[in-house]
Each structure stands twice: as structure tokens, then as C-alpha cells.
Scaffold this motif. Structure first.
Motif, PDB file in Angstrom:
ATOM      1  N   ASP A  60      -0.705  -3.420  21.614  1.00  0.00           N
ATOM      2  CA  ASP A  60      -0.384  -3.239  20.892  1.00  0.00           C
ATOM      3  C   ASP A  60      -0.371  -3.867  20.068  1.00  0.00           C
ATOM      4  OD1 ASP A  60      -1.281  -0.710  20.110  1.00  0.00           O
ATOM      5  OD2 ASP A  60      -0.017   0.333  20.142  1.00  0.00           O
ATOM      6  N   ARG A  61      -2.011  -4.263  19.671  1.00  0.00           N
ATOM      7  CA  ARG A  61      -1.912  -5.533  18.491  1.00  0.00           C
ATOM      8  C   ARG A  61      -2.441  -4.736  16.964  1.00  0.00           C
ATOM      9  NH1 ARG A  61       0.969  -7.057  21.477  1.00  0.00           N
ATOM     10  NH2 ARG A  61       0.179  -8.905  23.241  1.00  0.00           N
ATOM     11  N   LEU A  62      -2.024  -5.784  16.342  1.00  0.00           N
ATOM     12  CA  LEU A  62      -2.472  -5.219  14.337  1.00  0.00           C
ATOM     13  C   LEU A  62      -3.920  -5.945  14.398  1.00  0.00           C
ATOM     14  CD1 LEU A  62       0.764  -5.481  12.376  1.00  0.00           C
ATOM     15  CD2 LEU A  62      -0.007  -3.435  13.102  1.00  0.00           C
ATOM     16  N   HIS A  63      -3.784  -5.215  13.179  1.00  0.00           N
ATOM     17  CA  HIS A  63      -5.158  -6.215  12.860  1.00  0.00           C
ATOM     18  C   HIS A  63      -5.955  -7.015  12.384  1.00  0.00           C
ATOM     19  CE1 HIS A  63      -9.699  -6.396  11.504  1.00  0.00           C
ATOM     20  NE2 HIS A  63      -9.629  -6.235  10.405  1.00  0.00           N
ATOM     21  N   LYS A  77       3.258   4.257  11.828  1.00  0.00           N
ATOM     22  CA  LYS A  77       3.918   5.436  13.274  1.00  0.00           C
ATOM     23  C   LYS A  77       3.611   4.739  15.017  1.00  0.00           C
ATOM     24  CE  LYS A  77       6.628   8.253  10.322  1.00  0.00           C
ATOM     25  NZ  LYS A  77       6.443   9.281   9.324  1.00  0.00           N
ATOM     26  N   SER A 131       0.963   2.750  15.714  1.00  0.00           N
ATOM     27  CA  SER A 131       1.091   1.129  16.302  1.00  0.00           C
ATOM     28  C   SER A 131       2.467   1.013  16.878  1.00  0.00           C
ATOM     29  CB  SER A 131       1.155   0.416  15.127  1.00  0.00           C
ATOM     30  OG  SER A 131       1.970   0.248  14.042  1.00  0.00           O
ATOM     31  N   GLY A 132       2.312   0.621  17.793  1.00  0.00           N
ATOM     32  CA  GLY A 132       3.160  -0.504  18.777  1.00  0.00           C
ATOM     33  C   GLY A 132       3.950   0.572  19.845  1.00  0.00           C
ATOM     34  N   ASP A 133       3.350   1.535  19.884  1.00  0.00           N
ATOM     35  CA  ASP A 133       3.582   2.462  20.995  1.00  0.00           C
ATOM     36  C   ASP A 133       3.621   1.691  22.583  1.00  0.00           C
ATOM     37  OD1 ASP A 133       5.109   4.307  19.593  1.00  0.00           O
ATOM     38  OD2 ASP A 133       3.024   6.156  19.560  1.00  0.00           O
ATOM     39  N   THR A 134       2.781   1.400  22.634  1.00  0.00           N
ATOM     40  CA  THR A 134       2.511   0.148  24.149  1.00  0.00           C
ATOM     41  C   THR A 134       2.611  -0.783  23.515  1.00  0.00           C
ATOM     42  OG1 THR A 134       0.571   0.137  23.945  1.00  0.00           O
ATOM     43  CG2 THR A 134       1.041   2.063  25.176  1.00  0.00           C
ATOM     44  N   GLN A 135       3.589  -1.892  24.754  1.00  0.00           N
ATOM     45  CA  GLN A 135       3.746  -3.048  24.819  1.00  0.00           C
ATOM     46  C   GLN A 135       1.670  -4.281  23.808  1.00  0.00           C
ATOM     47  OE1 GLN A 135       6.651  -5.080  24.750  1.00  0.00           O
ATOM     48  NE2 GLN A 135       5.752  -6.596  24.479  1.00  0.00           N
ATOM     49  N   LEU A 172       0.620  -1.677  -0.050  1.00  0.00           N
ATOM     50  CA  LEU A 172      -0.118  -0.036  -0.131  1.00  0.00           C
ATOM     51  C   LEU A 172       0.491   1.458  -0.618  1.00  0.00           C
ATOM     52  CD1 LEU A 172      -2.823  -1.378   2.644  1.00  0.00           C
ATOM     53  CD2 LEU A 172      -3.566  -0.679   0.150  1.00  0.00           C
ATOM     54  N   GLY A 173       2.308   1.263   0.616  1.00  0.00           N
ATOM     55  CA  GLY A 173       3.377   2.606   0.382  1.00  0.00           C
ATOM     56  C   GLY A 173       3.505   2.673  -1.027  1.00  0.00           C
ATOM     57  N   SER A 198      -4.494  -3.386   8.886  1.00  0.00           N
ATOM     58  CA  SER A 198      -3.501  -4.335   9.334  1.00  0.00           C
ATOM     59  C   SER A 198      -1.279  -4.061   9.329  1.00  0.00           C
ATOM     60  CB  SER A 198      -3.258  -5.869   8.622  1.00  0.00           C
ATOM     61  OG  SER A 198      -3.888  -5.922   7.663  1.00  0.00           O
ATOM     62  N   MET A 199      -1.799  -2.790   8.718  1.00  0.00           N
ATOM     63  CA  MET A 199      -0.510  -1.913   8.006  1.00  0.00           C
ATOM     64  C   MET A 199      -0.154  -1.705  10.061  1.00  0.00           C
ATOM     65  SD  MET A 199       0.792  -1.783   5.460  1.00  0.00           S
ATOM     66  CE  MET A 199       1.640   0.212   5.176  1.00  0.00           C
ATOM     67  N   PRO A 200       1.502  -1.955  10.156  1.00  0.00           N
ATOM     68  CA  PRO A 200       1.975  -1.430  11.002  1.00  0.00           C
ATOM     69  C   PRO A 200       2.401   0.074  10.462  1.00  0.00           C
ATOM     70  CG  PRO A 200       3.495  -3.337   9.794  1.00  0.00           C
ATOM     71  CD  PRO A 200       2.330  -3.595   9.260  1.00  0.00           C
TER      72      PRO A 200
END
Lengths: 308, 341
Positions: free
Chosen positions: B271-274, B263, B265-269, B217-218, B259-261
Motif C-alpha cells: 500500500d502506498r499513499l497518493h 484506516k 491504507s497500509g493493510d498490505t505491505q 483535515l481531521g 494522501s491522508m493515511p
């Protein structure tokens, strides 16, 4: 005390030449890197192809011969045990591979694949073993029936989950994940990354997460090391690397990430051109006369950059 | 300014024969590509995006492939042409860039000779002129030392250089349509940025239309003017690139983006992706009626899907398949709202 401490690791491949096949030089795949991984932490190792990131991972687990350097695991110097079977180090460090098609033996059932590390290190009865395997499969979201199937019956994402189940079978403290999701589709990638995070929390695992995908690294890692030409060019936490990159190579990598907002195309392009210009102009400031990377200098507590 | 229509595909069905039965990998795709436009087709592996590209070029093995429908290129139906006529168009009017340059390039031929091959087929240039043109092309794709590369074999080049060489082959005859099938997937990010940049520049120069096939997608956000999202052989959503990224509507498009990781996402432990529930069904098991994405979103009631999904024009140029997008919400959202009530 750090879980894993790498001191001045070097991996050289000899180049042989002449009729006698004497060593006439070396390819310096990894040329003096040092880092530590704390318990439960994820260190991201980022670099382009040929930067030596995979070699680093393989050397730590013993799949490559170490030319020089020391590996300390939980404070103990275990350099001479690396690559030796049945050592406690072998038990504590496991690996997840990139290519899910070649890393699972096609002639073995999932049960035998996942149970192999258990058979090597523990004496379990058949029933106990089956119970453990079912538990492991359950952790990665696969049903117990999968145990009697063969790898070719699974999709890429499922195979990678079998690989993860095998890696966590012995409750290791560190997992080296070499590009674990780069062969997977976006939605499958999300699933595998989620499992990896769940497992990390559950078992207090540390990861050495090797990847070329900065988006994935950003999502997974608290600390990041950028590798280029066998050495670290920059090392720091996520914020340092992404918001305050100092080395020109790091800047270039970050500038190359596609922006997900199509309205920012012009901006991205301008930024990229700037960085590329700076790269051409100031190249000699960041690399030695022999085009090598300098030693790391401390910028702040956690942020190191390779500068003269 | 009215831009001319370059390629028009009407109801294309590409089926592969498996165990004596035909299964459609591309199932009823219609699209239009205008001149000077980058049209991106995005989807995951197995959605039929490459099968679609190969159908346009008629590169499928006819022994076990059946292509139905209409592919009009500048008003001419490509599927009705015989091989001789087709060969006049392929390479001259339509160029193709493949994903893996190492397998697409001939390992036994020098780069220069491979570029000249298509010039020999399609132009009347003399040997010297061809060589000059090949050098120009190599220089045009950013190869620093064209005369050296001209005499090199593919294995002597790096991945990025090989991809550049392949682009120069695809563009040798200044085609009006370029099909780029995952042109940067095998490359490092910095090289990817360079190649995309190059494609943009070249497109402005020769004013061709580009069909960009990708799963990233990028890349779409960077390159495309219009985007089609494919799932299980069908286009589920078509829109202008700005519209698609600011207002994605089809459940599949929205799930993919979630479901794209990123900036954030992932800031906290925690955090989960869709994750999209279930799996892409295999070609053999794919059901042909109803909304094909419905098994992946079972929490959306079945009466929200159409029995025979059709395209709905939400805004000018923004088409979405099936009505389920009007009622779609992520599974977690419902859980949250339940907690509130």
C-alpha cells in the motif's frame, strides 16, 4: 532469533540539589520496558509528549546513557557497545530524526552528509564514494546534482529524504525513525512514508517507528506499543490495538483521533464522553496507587496489557 | 432563520515586498463568514492561510506588506480604519488564538494580568471586577484551579494549559468573531480533542463566528460548518463540510484527501499513499495566470484548464475554481484503464 531485543530498559535522569549538587532523586524517563523487533518488521512506538518514546529510541542508538537493561542485537548482547564508535552495532542501526532543519549540518554539502557514514566505516576512492552517494540519492528520488548543494537549498521533504539517504548508506538492518514526518505537510508526508516503505522492502529493513500520530502509525506499522509515563501500557498488532483496545489509556488515545466523516460527529462525541467518564471512574483500576503503570500481562499470543 | 453576515472579504490581495517587488501571498480571496458559524480554511504551509488571518487583524508589518481589497466586518471596512479605531475592534470584537501559546503569551506577565489587559482596554470594569471576570474565564476554559493559574507565569503551565489561557484571553471580551490560527497543531491528540471540544462549547455559549485555520483535515471534519481549501494564495474550493468530504471536486482537494493515511491504507505491505507530483512553487516563482494547480497534474491536458479560472457553482454553496475538476482523474487511474483496454 529476533533482530533486536530490549530487556527491561531503564533511563533515569538524576535530579541534583543542595549546595553539593548531590543526586536527590530521579526522573524516570524510561522505566523498564521490554520488546523485540523482527527482521523486516515495523514496530510503532506511540505516546504523547513526555511519555519517554524518544528517549527510548535515543537510548537504543546510544544518544542517551542507559541506566539499566540489556540490548540484544541479532542475538548478541551489545549493551556495552552502544554509543561506541566503529562497532558493528553502530553500523547496523541508524536513525532518522524529526527536525530536518537541525539534523543536517548546514556547513556541509549533501555529498559530505550522505558520505559521512561511508567514510567512517569503509575505505572508498573518491569516484566510488561519489557513485555510492548518487545511488543513495537516486533511491530517495533526488537527482545526482543535489550532491553538491547545501541543506538550506532544499525543502523540508527533500531534507528528510537526504536524512533517509544518509541513514541507509551503510545498509543497516534497523532504522530508528523518531517522528520522521511530523514536521512535514500532508502531501510531503505521504511521499516520505512511501519512500520509507519502498526502502524497507528493498533492503529488508526493520523500523522502530516513533510517532504521536496514530493515523501514520496505522499506515506504517504491523505491531504497535503504546507508551505512557515511561512504560508500555499496551502492546499488540494493529488490529488488537485499534479494534480491541483494553487499557483505558489506549482507548483514550484512539477516541481522540478525529473522524474524517463529518456526519459521525455526534457519535464520536458520545464515544469520547464515554471513554472520558470511564477514565475518571476506573483510573485506579489501571494505575497503581503511585499513579504508575502496571507490568504487562499476556492477553493473547501477541497482545499484552498493563493490568494489575 | 437568516443568519447575519459577520465578515465579508472581497478580492483580498496581500503582497509582501521582496527585493523591491511585491509578491501576493493571498491573491484575490473572497469569502463570507456568518454569525455562529465555524468557517475552516485548510491548506498546506505556504498557501497563504495565515497571511489571510493576519490581514484580517491587520497584524502585518506595513513597511513591507501591501493589503488591497475590502474586509467588511459588520459593514465596516477594516482596511480603512486608523490604528485607534482598529484597536477598539481588535480584542473586543475580534479575538485571535495563535498556534504557539509560548511565543504568543508574554513570558514576563502573569496569566491573570494578561487576561485583564484586554479588559482594561475595552471595558470600564474595576480592578476587583476584572479579577473576578478573569477567574470566570479561566474556569470557563476548563482550568481546574483558576486562582492558582491566575498567579502563574506561562512557563509554569503545560502546553494544553497555555493554549487554554490563550483562548481565555481571546474570549475575554466576548468577541463576535474569533480567528483561530492552528489552535491545536502544537498539542497532543488527547489535548487537541479537549481543546476542540472546548471551542465548540464556548462558541455555542457566546454565539460567535469562528475562522478556523488549519492544515489538518481531521480537525476540519470535526469542527467546521463550511470549508475553504486554499492553494497558492487562492481559494480553490468552498463548500459545506458534509458536501466537501462526501463530494470533493477540485483536483487539489481530492489529492490532499488521497494522501491522508487512513484506516484502510497500509493493510498490505504494498500500500502506498497518493503523492502530489512536484512541489508547491515558492512565492517568487508562482505564475499568476491560468490554473495554479496545473503544473502538479501535468497528465491533464492543458485545454481542460481555463485561461482565467473563475468559480463554478456546482451545487448551491459549493464553488470550485477552474474547469479542470470536470476532467480530473488520478494518474494511477489512467494507468489502470490502459491496462484494461
Amino acid at each position: 532469533m529476533s533482530l533486536l531485543e530490549i530487556k527491561d530498559l531503564k533511563v533515569y535522569y538524576p535530579i541534583r540539589g543542595g549546595i553539593l549538587g548531590r543526586t536527590i532523586g530521579y526522573v524516570k524517563a524510561v522505566d523498564g520496558i521490554s520488546f523485540t523487533i523482527e527482521e523486516g518488521e515495523t514496530l510503532g512506538l506511540v505516546g504523547e509528549s513526555g511519555s519517554g518514546k524518544s528517549t527510548t529510541g535515543k537510548a537504543i542508538i546510544g544518544l542517551e546513557r542507559i541506566t539499566q537493561g540489556r540490548i540484544l542485537f541479532a542475538g548478541e548482547n551489545i549493551t556495552k557497545y552502544v554509543g561506541k564508535n566503529h562497532s558493528p552495532y553502530r553500523r547496523g542501526v541508524q536513525m532518522i530524526f524529526q527536525d530536518v532543519y537541525s539534523s543536517l549540518n548546514p556547513k556541509k554539502r549533501v555529498l559530505d552528509i550522505v558520505a559521512e557514514p561511508l567514510r567512517n566505516f569503509e575505505t572508498l576512492t573518491k569516484a566510488e564514494e561519489r557513485k555510492r552517494v548518487d545511488e543513495l540519492l537516486d533511491i530517495v528520488g533526488l537527482s545526482p546534482e543535489t550532491a553538491i548543494k547545501y541543506p538550506h537549498e532544499f525543502s523540508g521533504g527533500q531534507r528528510q529524504r537526504i536524512g533517509i539517504a544518509r541513514a541507509i548508506a551503510l545498509r543497516p538492518r534497523l532504522i530508528i525513525a523518531d517522528e520522521p514526518v511530523s514536521a512535514l505537510d500532508l502531501s510531503v508526508q505521504a511521499q516520505v512514508l512511501n519512500y520509507m516503505k519502498d526502502i524497507q522492502q528493498h533492503f529488508k529493513l526493520a523500523y522502530l517507528f516513533i510517532s504521536h500520530d496514530l493515523g501514520v502509525v496505522q499506515h506504517m506499522c504491523s505491531n504497535i506499543a503504546i507508551m505512557h509515563r515511561g512504560r508500555f501500557v499496551e502492546q499488540g498488532n494493529k488490529e488488537d490495538i485499534f479494534n480491541n483496545p483494553v487499557h483505558i489509556y489506549t482507548k483514550r488515545l484512539i477516541a481522540a483521533i478525529p473522524d474524517m466523516d463529518p456526519s459521525k460527529r455526534e457519535e464520536t462525541q458520545v464515544f469520547r464522553d464515554q471513554v472520558s467518564l470511564e477514565y475518571d471512574r476506573n483510573f485506579h483500576k489501571y494505575y497503581t496507587a503511585k499513579n504508575q503503570v502496571y507490568d504487562l500481562k499476556k492477553l493473547s499470543d501477541n497482545h499484552y496489557v498493563a493490568l494489575p | 432563520m437568516i443568519e447575519k453576515e459577520l465578515l465579508k472579504i472581497n478580492n483580498l490581495v496581500t503582497s509582501f515586498r521582496i527585493n523591491g517587488k511585491y509578491y501576493p501571498a493571498v491573491d484575490g480571496v473572497s469569502l463570507r463568514v456568518k454569525e455562529n458559524e465555524v468557517f475552516a480554511i485548510v491548506g498546506e504551509s505556504g498557501c497563504g492561510k495565515s497571511a489571510l488571518a493576519l490581514s484580517i487583524m491587520n497584524l502585518h508589518n506595513p513597511a513591507f506588506t501591501k493589503i488591497e481589497g475590502k474586509i467588511f466586518f459588520k459593514g465596516q471596512d477594516l482596511l480603512k480604519l486608523n490604528l485607534t479605531e482598529l484597536n477598539k475592534i481588535r480584542g473586543r470584537d475580534i479575538g485571535m488564538i495563535f498556534q504557539d501559546p509560548l511565543t504568543a503569551l508574554n513570558p514576563l506577565m502573569k496569566i491573570g494580568a494578561q487576561i485583564e489587559e484586554s479588559l482594561t482596554f475595552h471595558t470600564n470594569l474595576s480592578g476587583k471586577e476584572k479579577q473576578r471576570r478573569a477567574m470566570e474565564l479561566l474556569e470557563g476554559v476548563g482550568i481546574e484551579n483558576p486562582s492558582l493559574t491566575y498567579d502563574q507565569f506561562p512557563h509554569e503551565l503545560s502546553g494544553g494549559m497555555r493554549q487554554r489561557a490563550m483562548i481565555s484571553i481571546a474570549l475575554a471580551c466576548k468577541p463576535s468573531l474569533v480567528i483561530a490560527d492552528e489552535p491545536t497543531t502544537a498539542l497532543d491528540v488527547t489535548i487537541q480533542a479537549q481543546i476542540l471540544d472546548l471551542l465548540k462549547k464556548l462558541q455555542k455559549e457566546i454565539k460567535s463566528g469562528i475562522i478556523l485555520i488549519t492544515h489538518d483535515l481531521g480537525v476540519v471534519a470535526e469542527m467546521a460548518d463550511r470549508v475553504a481549501v486554499m492553494y497558492a494564495g487562492q481559494i480553490v474550493e468552498t463548500a459545506d463540510v458534509h458536501e466537501l468530504f462526501s463530494n470533493p471536486l477540485h483536483p487539489y482537494t481530492r489529492s490532499l484527501m488521497a494522501s491522508m493515511p487512513s484506516k484502510a491504507s497500509g493493510d498490505t505491505q504494498e500500500d502506498r499513499l497518493h503523492v502530489i507530483q512536484g512541489m508547491v512553487p515558492s512565492l517568487l516563482l508562482q505564475k499568476r495566470d491560468g490554473c495554479r494547480f496545473s503544473p502538479r497534474i501535468p497528465w491533464i491536458a492543458s485545454y481542460y484548464h481555463e485561461e482565467n479560472p473563475v468559480y463554478h457553482e456546482v451545487r448551491p454553496g459549493h464553488h470550485v475554481l477552474c474547469t479542470c475538476f470536470r476532467h480530473f482523474h488520478f494518474k494511477e487511474e489512467r494507468r489502470k484503464s490502459r491496462v484494461i483496454t
